[in-house]
Scaffold this motif. Structure first.
Motif, PDB file in Angstrom:
ATOM      1  N   ALA A   1      -8.968   1.059   1.426  1.00 31.04           N
ATOM      2  CA  ALA A   1      -7.928   0.301   0.713  1.00 31.04           C
ATOM      3  C   ALA A   1      -7.458  -0.886   1.543  1.00 31.04           C
ATOM      4  O   ALA A   1      -7.307  -2.001   1.026  1.00 31.04           O
ATOM      5  CB  ALA A   1      -6.762   1.218   0.355  1.00 31.04           C
TER       6      ALA A   1
ATOM      7  N   LYS B   1      -1.297  -1.278  -4.333  1.00 31.07           N
ATOM      8  CA  LYS B   1      -2.461  -0.399  -4.270  1.00 31.07           C
ATOM      9  C   LYS B   1      -1.998   0.973  -3.804  1.00 31.07           C
ATOM     10  O   LYS B   1      -1.198   1.086  -2.882  1.00 31.07           O
ATOM     11  CB  LYS B   1      -3.501  -0.971  -3.314  1.00 31.07           C
ATOM     12  CG  LYS B   1      -4.801  -0.227  -3.313  1.00 31.07           C
ATOM     13  CD  LYS B   1      -5.941  -1.163  -3.019  1.00 31.07           C
ATOM     14  CE  LYS B   1      -7.284  -0.523  -3.159  1.00 31.07           C
ATOM     15  NZ  LYS B   1      -7.696  -0.268  -4.515  1.00 31.07           N
TER      16      LYS B   1
ATOM     17  N   ILE C   1      -7.826  -4.848   0.533  1.00 34.61           N
ATOM     18  CA  ILE C   1      -6.646  -5.727   0.460  1.00 34.61           C
ATOM     19  C   ILE C   1      -6.834  -6.947   1.364  1.00 34.61           C
ATOM     20  O   ILE C   1      -6.618  -8.089   0.951  1.00 34.61           O
ATOM     21  CB  ILE C   1      -5.364  -4.958   0.854  1.00 34.61           C
ATOM     22  CG1 ILE C   1      -4.975  -3.976  -0.246  1.00 34.61           C
ATOM     23  CG2 ILE C   1      -4.217  -5.924   1.142  1.00 34.61           C
ATOM     24  CD1 ILE C   1      -3.875  -3.003   0.163  1.00 34.61           C
TER      25      ILE C   1
ATOM     26  N   LEU D   1       0.867  -1.171   0.000  1.00 35.54           N
ATOM     27  CA  LEU D   1       0.000   0.000   0.000  1.00 35.54           C
ATOM     28  C   LEU D   1       0.904   1.222   0.000  1.00 35.54           C
ATOM     29  O   LEU D   1       1.690   1.415   0.934  1.00 35.54           O
ATOM     30  CB  LEU D   1      -0.906  -0.007   1.233  1.00 35.54           C
ATOM     31  CG  LEU D   1      -1.908   1.128   1.357  1.00 35.54           C
ATOM     32  CD1 LEU D   1      -2.893   1.143   0.184  1.00 35.54           C
ATOM     33  CD2 LEU D   1      -2.663   1.014   2.673  1.00 35.54           C
TER      34      LEU D   1
ATOM     35  N   LYS E   1       4.125   3.878  -7.112  1.00 31.15           N
ATOM     36  CA  LYS E   1       3.378   2.720  -7.598  1.00 31.15           C
ATOM     37  C   LYS E   1       3.907   2.291  -8.958  1.00 31.15           C
ATOM     38  O   LYS E   1       4.103   1.105  -9.210  1.00 31.15           O
ATOM     39  CB  LYS E   1       1.888   3.045  -7.693  1.00 31.15           C
ATOM     40  CG  LYS E   1       1.069   1.854  -8.168  1.00 31.15           C
ATOM     41  CD  LYS E   1      -0.416   2.158  -8.178  1.00 31.15           C
ATOM     42  CE  LYS E   1      -1.193   0.906  -8.504  1.00 31.15           C
ATOM     43  NZ  LYS E   1      -1.920   0.957  -9.710  1.00 31.15           N
TER      44      LYS E   1
END
Length: 157
Positions: free
Chosen positions: A86, A68, A90, A42, A53
């Motif tokens: 999030a 993510k 996950i 994350l 990312k």
């Protein structure tokens, strides 16, 4: 998050000031990921472009890996709800064997630790060490050593 998982997910926060090498270090960890495990990362991007990312995806195209992003501001301040959404996604959908969290270099790690160690995640997350990366060349510069976020990052490690 009402159902209890079979086991809590080992989770680490990797923090540090901007440009210290957090993403590079995570890429090194991902390169050592056992093929049989599912890992999730994350990441938090403070800017408009999700560079971390993108870098993680480019360097770590690996089966069993989800990256993510929580965009749009500091993970701990303005994005509290998107972070929990999030995380919930996950934990429920990916069910990772390991979770790595990379807040922005401008993030307040104490607030992130409070979210992760709160009652909502006590049955889901096994919070391990917080790793704070530092660049020793900055220890003599007051703009770093007197900065509240820098001090907080050192304190939580």
């Amino acid at each position: 998050m009402s159902t209890k998982p079979l086991r809590r997910v080992p989770t680490n926060i990797i923090t540090g000031f901007l440009g210290v090498g957090k993403t590079t270090s995570i890429n090194h960890l991902l390169a050592k990921k056992p093929v049989s495990e599912r890992w999730a990362v994350l990441v938090n991007e403070f800017g408009q472009i999700g560079l971390d990312k993108t870098l993680l995806e480019a360097e770590s195209a690996s089966p069993g890996l989800l990256i993510k992003e929580v965009p749009g501001g500091c993970m701990c301040c303005s994005a509290g709800l998107p972070v929990t959404v999030a995380l919930n996604q996950i934990l429920r959908e990916v069910k990772p064997d390991r979770l790595l969290i990379e807040p922005s270099g401008l993030g307040h790690p104490k607030e992130i630790l409070e979210i992760l160690s709160g009652q909502q995640y006590e049955n889901w997350i096994d919070l391990g060490a917080t790793i704070t990366m530092v660049d020793a060349r900055h220890f003599s510069q007051a703009r770093y050593t007197s900065h509240e976020i820098f001090i907080q990052q050192i304190e939580v490690a």
